[in-house]
Motif scaffolding. Structure first.
Motif, PDB file in Angstrom:
ATOM      1  N   ASP A 213       0.887  -1.161   0.000  1.00  0.00           N
ATOM      2  CA  ASP A 213       0.000   0.000   0.000  1.00  0.00           C
ATOM      3  C   ASP A 213       0.919   1.204   0.000  1.00  0.00           C
ATOM      4  OD1 ASP A 213      -1.990   1.850   0.161  1.00  0.00           O
ATOM      5  OD2 ASP A 213      -3.014   0.952   1.893  1.00  0.00           O
ATOM      6  N   LEU A 214       1.549   1.447  -1.166  1.00  0.00           N
ATOM      7  CA  LEU A 214       2.635   2.408  -1.272  1.00  0.00           C
ATOM      8  C   LEU A 214       2.419   3.367  -2.434  1.00  0.00           C
ATOM      9  CD1 LEU A 214       5.977   0.424  -0.773  1.00  0.00           C
ATOM     10  CD2 LEU A 214       4.914   2.024   0.814  1.00  0.00           C
ATOM     11  N   CYS A 215       2.916   4.567  -2.244  1.00  0.00           N
ATOM     12  CA  CYS A 215       2.995   5.544  -3.321  1.00  0.00           C
ATOM     13  C   CYS A 215       4.421   5.552  -3.862  1.00  0.00           C
ATOM     14  CB  CYS A 215       2.603   6.925  -2.810  1.00  0.00           C
ATOM     15  SG  CYS A 215       2.589   8.212  -4.082  1.00  0.00           S
ATOM     16  N   PHE A 216       4.549   5.599  -5.177  1.00  0.00           N
ATOM     17  CA  PHE A 216       5.844   5.644  -5.844  1.00  0.00           C
ATOM     18  C   PHE A 216       5.952   6.928  -6.659  1.00  0.00           C
ATOM     19  CE2 PHE A 216       4.812   1.222  -5.195  1.00  0.00           C
ATOM     20  CZ  PHE A 216       6.006   0.620  -4.823  1.00  0.00           C
ATOM     21  N   GLU A 217       7.154   7.474  -6.759  1.00  0.00           N
ATOM     22  CA  GLU A 217       7.380   8.612  -7.640  1.00  0.00           C
ATOM     23  C   GLU A 217       8.457   8.263  -8.660  1.00  0.00           C
ATOM     24  OE1 GLU A 217      10.136  12.003  -6.249  1.00  0.00           O
ATOM     25  OE2 GLU A 217       8.957  11.506  -4.454  1.00  0.00           O
ATOM     26  N   ILE A 247       0.223   1.744  -5.539  1.00  0.00           N
ATOM     27  CA  ILE A 247      -0.038   0.324  -5.764  1.00  0.00           C
ATOM     28  C   ILE A 247      -0.537  -0.288  -4.465  1.00  0.00           C
ATOM     29  CG2 ILE A 247       0.956  -1.894  -6.417  1.00  0.00           C
ATOM     30  CD1 ILE A 247       2.940  -0.413  -8.166  1.00  0.00           C
ATOM     31  N   PHE A 248      -1.685  -0.940  -4.559  1.00  0.00           N
ATOM     32  CA  PHE A 248      -2.352  -1.520  -3.396  1.00  0.00           C
ATOM     33  C   PHE A 248      -2.637  -2.980  -3.707  1.00  0.00           C
ATOM     34  CE2 PHE A 248      -6.615  -1.789  -0.992  1.00  0.00           C
ATOM     35  CZ  PHE A 248      -5.995  -2.161   0.188  1.00  0.00           C
ATOM     36  N   PHE A 256      -6.537  -6.018  -7.041  1.00  0.00           N
ATOM     37  CA  PHE A 256      -5.426  -5.155  -6.654  1.00  0.00           C
ATOM     38  C   PHE A 256      -5.635  -3.832  -7.372  1.00  0.00           C
ATOM     39  CE2 PHE A 256      -4.155  -7.248 -10.496  1.00  0.00           C
ATOM     40  CZ  PHE A 256      -3.403  -6.334 -11.202  1.00  0.00           C
ATOM     41  N   CYS A 257      -4.933  -2.792  -6.932  1.00  0.00           N
ATOM     42  CA  CYS A 257      -5.125  -1.454  -7.482  1.00  0.00           C
ATOM     43  C   CYS A 257      -3.808  -0.884  -7.989  1.00  0.00           C
ATOM     44  CB  CYS A 257      -5.710  -0.507  -6.436  1.00  0.00           C
ATOM     45  SG  CYS A 257      -7.304  -1.041  -5.769  1.00  0.00           S
ATOM     46  N   VAL A 258      -3.868  -0.246  -9.131  1.00  0.00           N
ATOM     47  CA  VAL A 258      -2.747   0.497  -9.704  1.00  0.00           C
ATOM     48  C   VAL A 258      -3.311   1.876 -10.027  1.00  0.00           C
ATOM     49  CG1 VAL A 258      -1.023   0.590 -11.541  1.00  0.00           C
ATOM     50  CG2 VAL A 258      -1.766  -1.627 -10.635  1.00  0.00           C
ATOM     51  N   GLU A 259      -2.968   2.871  -9.213  1.00  0.00           N
ATOM     52  CA  GLU A 259      -3.672   4.147  -9.218  1.00  0.00           C
ATOM     53  C   GLU A 259      -2.794   5.292  -9.746  1.00  0.00           C
ATOM     54  OE1 GLU A 259      -5.064   4.784  -5.156  1.00  0.00           O
ATOM     55  OE2 GLU A 259      -4.872   2.612  -4.845  1.00  0.00           O
ATOM     56  N   PRO A 260      -3.080   5.807 -10.936  1.00  0.00           N
ATOM     57  CA  PRO A 260      -2.380   7.009 -11.392  1.00  0.00           C
ATOM     58  C   PRO A 260      -2.872   8.222 -10.596  1.00  0.00           C
ATOM     59  CG  PRO A 260      -3.448   5.833 -13.217  1.00  0.00           C
ATOM     60  CD  PRO A 260      -4.011   5.298 -11.948  1.00  0.00           C
ATOM     61  N   VAL A 261      -1.964   8.934  -9.949  1.00  0.00           N
ATOM     62  CA  VAL A 261      -2.339  10.101  -9.144  1.00  0.00           C
ATOM     63  C   VAL A 261      -1.348  11.235  -9.409  1.00  0.00           C
ATOM     64  CG1 VAL A 261      -3.449   8.719  -7.335  1.00  0.00           C
ATOM     65  CG2 VAL A 261      -1.026   9.299  -7.128  1.00  0.00           C
ATOM     66  N   SER A 262      -1.793  12.451  -9.118  1.00  0.00           N
ATOM     67  CA  SER A 262      -0.953  13.606  -9.430  1.00  0.00           C
ATOM     68  C   SER A 262       0.016  13.966  -8.316  1.00  0.00           C
ATOM     69  CB  SER A 262      -1.844  14.812  -9.749  1.00  0.00           C
ATOM     70  OG  SER A 262      -2.640  15.171  -8.625  1.00  0.00           O
TER      71      SER A 262
END
Length: 302
Positions: A213-217, A247-248, A256-262
């Protein structure tokens, strides 16, 4: 009580089903190839979303911010802002307003639709308008989001999409990311790591990492999901405004989730700190920001 209206778009053998009234959500995105019915996002029943809300949908919009704001509090433009805690994740605020609000259909054709949501200033002391333009074409599904500040003061802003994908035992995920945002027990970011153990497997397209359950840059805007046993895959191709990827991969779930976010998690509280670039946008009165993503099916062996 009358059931919410399901709106459907079609292009050739591909269908998209949305429920504007229940958070502007998608409840199905699929294609029929011969006798096979391929679901590109997890399929859900309308009754399930009525009962559990947008969190149980195939995908929902994130506006005017993505993910958590710690304690629902932040300072902005000389003001202290306090947001109500989200019922699912107290004491934090999460994912903004769009996923819990009714959207209206402004335009539509057989294969495209424009959804609109207007927010009046409240605990979030800015009025704004959000739109989602969704469509199907020969490449698959595309979504364009826009957020416009309707207030007389500058507004912090962000956009995101929260799709859920079918999870199988052999599913693989490929995404080139530079850094992972290590989080505390409340899943609020505390450090950046370019040596996180999930980065290399994601870059090579390995098996789906467990328990993330992490945000990546440092994301290049492209991700690839592969279901090898079914000989099919899905490319997620996002515009540059979506510079972060969440990615969750919850254990013991069929999705599972792959979330494009700003922007990163808790961006409004990290802005201006040693954290560096957060991706948060600052909208002047009347100013807009837009972001887009495509979800493109493919068949590796055909």
């Amino acid at each position: 009580m009358q059931a919410p209206q399901v709106e459907s778009l079609r292009f050739d053998d591909t269908e998209l089903h949305l429920v504007p009234e229940l958070g502007g959500v998608i409840i199905g995105y699929s294609s029929r190839i011969g006798t096979d019915h391929h679901h590109w996002m997890r399929p859900v029943r309308l009754e399930t979303v009525v009962e559990k809300g947008a969190i149980a949908s195939s995908s929902y919009p994130l506006v005017p911010f993505s993910n958590r704001i710690a304690q629902g509090r932040f300072h902005y433009d000389g003001r202290e802002i306090t947001l109500p805690p989200d019922p699912l994740l107290p004491p934090h605020a999460i994912h903004g307003h769009g996923w819990r609000a009714a959207w209206e259909v402004s335009e539509r054709s057989e294969s495209t639709m424009l959804l609109r949501y207007r927010h009046r200033a409240d605990d979030w002391p800015w009025a704004y308008e959000a739109t989602q333009r969704c469509g199907l074409d020969a490449e698959g599904l595309w979504i364009e989001m826009t957020l416009k500040n309707l207030s007389e003061q500058p507004m912090p802003a962000g956009l995101g999409l929260h799709p859920h994908f079918p999870r199988t035992a052999d599913v693989r995920l490929k995404a080139a990311v530079a850094q992972a945002h290590v989080a505390d027990p409340c899943l609020l970011p505390i450090a950046k790591r370019d040596d996180h153990p999930a980065i290399a497997p994601l870059g090579s397209g390995g098996p789906l990492p467990e328990g993330l359950d992490l945000c990546f840059e440092g994301w290049d805007g492209s991700a690839e999901i592969l279901w090898p046993a079914e000989n099919r895959g899905l490319r997620v191709v996002a515009g540059p405004e979506f510079g972060h990827l969440v990615i969750f991969t919850p254990p013991d779930e069929d999705f599972f989730c792959v979330e494009p976010v700003s922007h990163c998690v808790n961006a409004v509280n990290l802005e201006g700190s040693e954290w560096g670039v957060t991706g948060l946008v600052h909208l002047a009165p009347g100013e807009s920001v837009s972001a887009s993503a495509r979800f493109q099916p493919f068949y590796p062996k055909i």
